[in-house]
Design an enzyme around this catalytic site. Structure first.
Site, PDB file in Angstrom:
ATOM      1  N   CYS A  68       0.831  -1.209   0.000  1.00 30.62           N
ATOM      2  CA  CYS A  68       0.000   0.000   0.000  1.00 30.62           C
ATOM      3  C   CYS A  68       0.865   1.257   0.000  1.00 30.62           C
ATOM      4  O   CYS A  68       1.333   1.700   1.039  1.00 30.62           O
ATOM      5  CB  CYS A  68      -0.937   0.001   1.212  1.00 30.62           C
ATOM      6  SG  CYS A  68      -2.017   1.447   1.260  1.00 30.62           S
ATOM      7  N   CYS A  90      -0.576   4.161   1.938  1.00 28.15           N
ATOM      8  CA  CYS A  90      -0.348   4.078   3.385  1.00 28.15           C
ATOM      9  C   CYS A  90       1.114   4.387   3.723  1.00 28.15           C
ATOM     10  O   CYS A  90       1.392   5.010   4.734  1.00 28.15           O
ATOM     11  CB  CYS A  90      -0.643   2.680   3.915  1.00 28.15           C
ATOM     12  SG  CYS A  90      -2.113   1.911   3.246  1.00 28.15           S
ATOM     13  N   ASP A  91       2.052   3.910   2.901  1.00 25.39           N
ATOM     14  CA  ASP A  91       3.445   3.846   3.352  1.00 25.39           C
ATOM     15  C   ASP A  91       4.458   4.701   2.592  1.00 25.39           C
ATOM     16  O   ASP A  91       5.558   4.928   3.106  1.00 25.39           O
ATOM     17  CB  ASP A  91       3.943   2.376   3.275  1.00 25.39           C
ATOM     18  CG  ASP A  91       3.176   1.478   4.243  1.00 25.39           C
ATOM     19  OD1 ASP A  91       2.649   2.003   5.230  1.00 25.39           O
ATOM     20  OD2 ASP A  91       3.105   0.264   4.002  1.00 25.39           O
TER      21      ASP A  91
END
Ligand code: NAP
Length: 331
Positions: A142, A145-146
């Site tokens: 992701c 997300c990261d």
């Protein structure tokens, strides 16, 4: 005499614990069936393999995925949520109360159910990929997300996949990376035209066509990828400082069999801006019904929605106006 639960929540990610928190505070005495550890996945869902979460509001210094899940669980338990580490094997939503059968063979009866079993990111299935994803060694499923984490900043990154997710991940990662290699196993993208055009026009993104990832290189931290040309079979190494695997997700709906209406991609179908499913009294929240946002905060939001909808539905059915702690029904 078998007890009938007011509300059973299946799952243990942000959607499940938020639903449990709201339902417990509404004195519905919810029961959470958390699931069991399975390979790389632990109860707690995708966040259990996420090291640093920087975009969950309320944590200005960030929080680890497992810690966030533990805090959510404790908060739900503080108001009386009961949690059991059991996997639901099958359900019967054809009559009320609903029946849930656990892997251990227990039958749980419920007046209402919230399905919050999430979706698992698909992985390439390479040994070092799994290890580095778990250890925070620069492999993730992701980018949204990261990719903003320090370990990915100003690095050469790779995104694997040719669908809309891969385009989105590559475009997002390009904001932080010095360069992004988009690695696709064919010479044609599966992505929608608009997403493909956006990715191909991005000066930081270079597509490597007809390439399969055969090995993830690196010990503590990813250092590169061993690629194979899918046409010629030629092997080559590519130096990268991070890898995002974007080859799709699998919603955890297998145990539902054909009991709830699903979308063409296998996610639980809910009414627009609602969590109600095709069966009255059954609600769905989080990634199991959302193939678009897939964020911890949106999952928590839909968990809240599901609990409010369940509470209203139960109240309409005559449950929950006063605290209902235990009801014994004939089996
Ligand atoms: P997808 O459309 O199924 O695409 C998966 C991609 O990964 C394909 O290009 C596939 O290659 C590749 N792939 C699959 N297994 C692989 C493997 N083992 N090794 C290497 N490559 C592999 O999945 P998705 O991109 O997650 O999209 C799912 C749905 O969500 C789609 O309907 C999509 O439109 C939607 N979505 C929309 C947006 C948006 O509009 N912003 C964003 C994300 C997702 P092949 O092409 O060779 O099969």
């Amino acid at each position: 005499m078998t007890k009938t639960e007011n509300l059973v929540i299946i799952g243990s990610g942000p959607a499940a614990w938020t639903a449990a928190l709201y339902a417990a505070r509404a004195e519905l005495n919810p029961l959470v069936l958390e699931g069991e550890p399975q390979g790389i996945m632990l109860p707690g869902g995708q966040l259990m393999i996420t090291t640093e979460v920087e975009n969950y509001p309320g944590f200005p210094d960030g929080v680890t995925g497992p810690e966030l899940m533990q805090k959510m669980k404790s908060q739900a338990e503080r108001f009386g949520t009961r949690a059991r580490m059991e996997m639901v094997d099958r359900v019967d939503f054809s009559g009320r109360p609903f029946t849930l059968v656990t892997r251990g063979g227990d039958e749980v009866r419920a007046r209402s159910v919230i399905v919050a079993t999430g979706a698992n990111a698909k992985w390439l299935g390479l040994p070092n990929e799994e290890r580095l994803a778990q250890s925070g060694g620069g492999v993730s499923a992701c980018a949204v997300c990261d990719a903003a984490l320090p370990i990915f900043r100003n690095r050469v990154l790779a995104v694997v996949g040719g669908g809309d997710s891969a385009m989105e991940e590559a475009i997002y990662a390009s904001k932080f990376a010095s360069k992004v290699y988009l690695i696709h196993r064919r010479n044609e993208l599966r992505a929608s035209r608009i997403m493909a055009e956006r990715a191909l026009a991005n000066p930081k993104i270079e597509v490597l066509w007809n390439k399969a990832v055969k090995e993830v290189l690196g010990y503590d931290q990813i250092t590169g990828l061993r690629l194979e040309d899918t046409v010629t079979g030629e092997r080559s190494d590519l130096e990268v400082g991070g890898l995002f695997v974007a080859i799709g997700h699998t919603p955890n709906t297998q145990f539902l069999e054909d009991q709830l209406e699903l979308t063409p991609h296998g996610y639980v179908k809910t009414r627009s801006w609602r969590t109600a499913t095709s069966v009255e009294g059954v609600f769905a929240a989080g990634d199991v019904m959302d193939d678009y946002y897939r964020q911890a905060v949106t999952a928590a939001g839909t968990g809240c929605m599901a609990a409010l909808e369940a509470e209203r539905w139960l109240s309409h059915e005559g449950v929950g106006e006063s605290p209902v702690l235990e009801t014994a029904d004939a089996p």
